[in-house]
Design a protein around this motif. Sequence first.
Motif, PDB file in Angstrom:
ATOM      1  N   ARG A 121     -21.215  84.085  32.110  1.00  5.43           N
ATOM      2  CA  ARG A 121     -20.796  83.065  30.642  1.00  5.43           C
ATOM      3  C   ARG A 121     -20.288  83.836  29.840  1.00  5.43           C
ATOM      4  NH1 ARG A 121     -25.779  87.002  30.562  1.00  5.43           N
ATOM      5  NH2 ARG A 121     -25.044  88.280  30.268  1.00  5.43           N
ATOM      6  N   TYR A 122     -19.497  85.119  30.515  1.00 10.02           N
ATOM      7  CA  TYR A 122     -17.732  85.550  29.696  1.00 10.02           C
ATOM      8  C   TYR A 122     -16.272  85.067  30.805  1.00 10.02           C
ATOM      9  CZ  TYR A 122     -20.965  89.430  27.627  1.00 10.02           C
ATOM     10  OH  TYR A 122     -21.775  89.770  26.927  1.00 10.02           O
ATOM     11  N   LEU A 123     -16.253  84.426  31.438  1.00 15.55           N
ATOM     12  CA  LEU A 123     -15.079  83.789  32.522  1.00 15.55           C
ATOM     13  C   LEU A 123     -15.984  82.694  33.584  1.00 15.55           C
ATOM     14  CD1 LEU A 123     -13.821  87.523  33.801  1.00 15.55           C
ATOM     15  CD2 LEU A 123     -12.678  86.290  31.901  1.00 15.55           C
ATOM     16  N   ASN A 124     -14.507  82.031  33.928  1.00 14.71           N
ATOM     17  CA  ASN A 124     -14.854  81.071  34.512  1.00 14.71           C
ATOM     18  C   ASN A 124     -14.529  81.407  36.159  1.00 14.71           C
ATOM     19  OD1 ASN A 124     -13.503  79.109  32.302  1.00 14.71           O
ATOM     20  ND2 ASN A 124     -11.992  79.594  32.662  1.00 14.71           N
ATOM     21  N   HIS A 125     -16.147  80.418  36.748  1.00 15.35           N
ATOM     22  CA  HIS A 125     -16.166  80.750  38.229  1.00 15.35           C
ATOM     23  C   HIS A 125     -15.027  80.595  39.113  1.00 15.35           C
ATOM     24  CE1 HIS A 125     -19.691  81.677  41.734  1.00 15.35           C
ATOM     25  NE2 HIS A 125     -18.785  82.529  41.382  1.00 15.35           N
ATOM     26  N   LYS A 132     -27.390  88.615  39.113  1.00 15.00           N
ATOM     27  CA  LYS A 132     -27.842  88.945  38.373  1.00 15.00           C
ATOM     28  C   LYS A 132     -25.793  89.170  37.904  1.00 15.00           C
ATOM     29  CE  LYS A 132     -32.099  92.123  38.327  1.00 15.00           C
ATOM     30  NZ  LYS A 132     -32.318  93.133  38.039  1.00 15.00           N
ATOM     31  N   VAL A 133     -25.443  89.614  38.454  1.00 14.98           N
ATOM     32  CA  VAL A 133     -24.053  89.957  37.917  1.00 14.98           C
ATOM     33  C   VAL A 133     -23.195  88.856  38.185  1.00 14.98           C
ATOM     34  CG1 VAL A 133     -21.941  91.093  39.032  1.00 14.98           C
ATOM     35  CG2 VAL A 133     -23.497  92.407  39.427  1.00 14.98           C
ATOM     36  N   LEU A 134     -23.749  87.473  39.032  1.00 11.83           N
ATOM     37  CA  LEU A 134     -23.234  86.306  38.743  1.00 11.83           C
ATOM     38  C   LEU A 134     -23.206  85.586  37.668  1.00 11.83           C
ATOM     39  CD1 LEU A 134     -21.940  83.777  40.317  1.00 11.83           C
ATOM     40  CD2 LEU A 134     -24.182  83.315  41.060  1.00 11.83           C
ATOM     41  N   ASN A 191     -24.079  94.019  46.248  1.00 16.06           N
ATOM     42  CA  ASN A 191     -24.942  94.290  47.589  1.00 16.06           C
ATOM     43  C   ASN A 191     -26.078  92.867  46.841  1.00 16.06           C
ATOM     44  OD1 ASN A 191     -28.107  94.697  48.039  1.00 16.06           O
ATOM     45  ND2 ASN A 191     -27.051  96.566  48.886  1.00 16.06           N
ATOM     46  N   ILE A 192     -26.293  92.400  48.194  1.00 15.93           N
ATOM     47  CA  ILE A 192     -27.008  91.201  47.633  1.00 15.93           C
ATOM     48  C   ILE A 192     -28.090  90.976  46.792  1.00 15.93           C
ATOM     49  CG2 ILE A 192     -28.752  91.243  49.667  1.00 15.93           C
ATOM     50  CD1 ILE A 192     -28.178  88.227  50.107  1.00 15.93           C
ATOM     51  N   PHE A 234     -13.614  85.981  39.404  1.00 15.16           N
ATOM     52  CA  PHE A 234     -13.788  84.720  38.305  1.00 15.16           C
ATOM     53  C   PHE A 234     -12.348  85.476  37.927  1.00 15.16           C
ATOM     54  CE2 PHE A 234     -17.796  85.754  39.538  1.00 15.16           C
ATOM     55  CZ  PHE A 234     -18.997  84.667  39.045  1.00 15.16           C
ATOM     56  N   GLU A 235     -11.970  84.086  36.760  1.00 16.92           N
ATOM     57  CA  GLU A 235     -10.942  84.748  35.689  1.00 16.92           C
ATOM     58  C   GLU A 235     -11.134  83.938  34.486  1.00 16.92           C
ATOM     59  OE1 GLU A 235      -7.925  82.339  37.804  1.00 16.92           O
ATOM     60  OE2 GLU A 235      -8.110  80.611  37.054  1.00 16.92           O
TER      61      GLU A 235
END
Length: 86
Positions: A23-27, A16-18, A10-11, A33-34
């Motif tokens: 912080r952990y993966l490549n966008h 926040k999720v982005l 949800n927008i 993400f990966e």
Amino acid sequence: MFVILVYDINIKRNKKVLKICRRYLNHVQKSVFEGVITEAKLNRLKDEIKTVICKEEDSVAIYEFETLKYSSKEVIGLNELGDNIL
């Protein structure tokens, strides 16, 4: 391990999720993400996401790969650097 994470959020909670995922993966794309991540960091990522999302409205899928030996990736169109790939 290598992980691909995709989400439909949800927008109201998207930013926040982005931020958590970055912080952990490549966008790679808007909600994709990966990257290589340890199991401990993956568990922290999952825990952080669970505190933000609404399970009745949002969806997060995480694909885990122990090895990339038999995998390949092909990008058609623009990659994350904006270069055209055929």
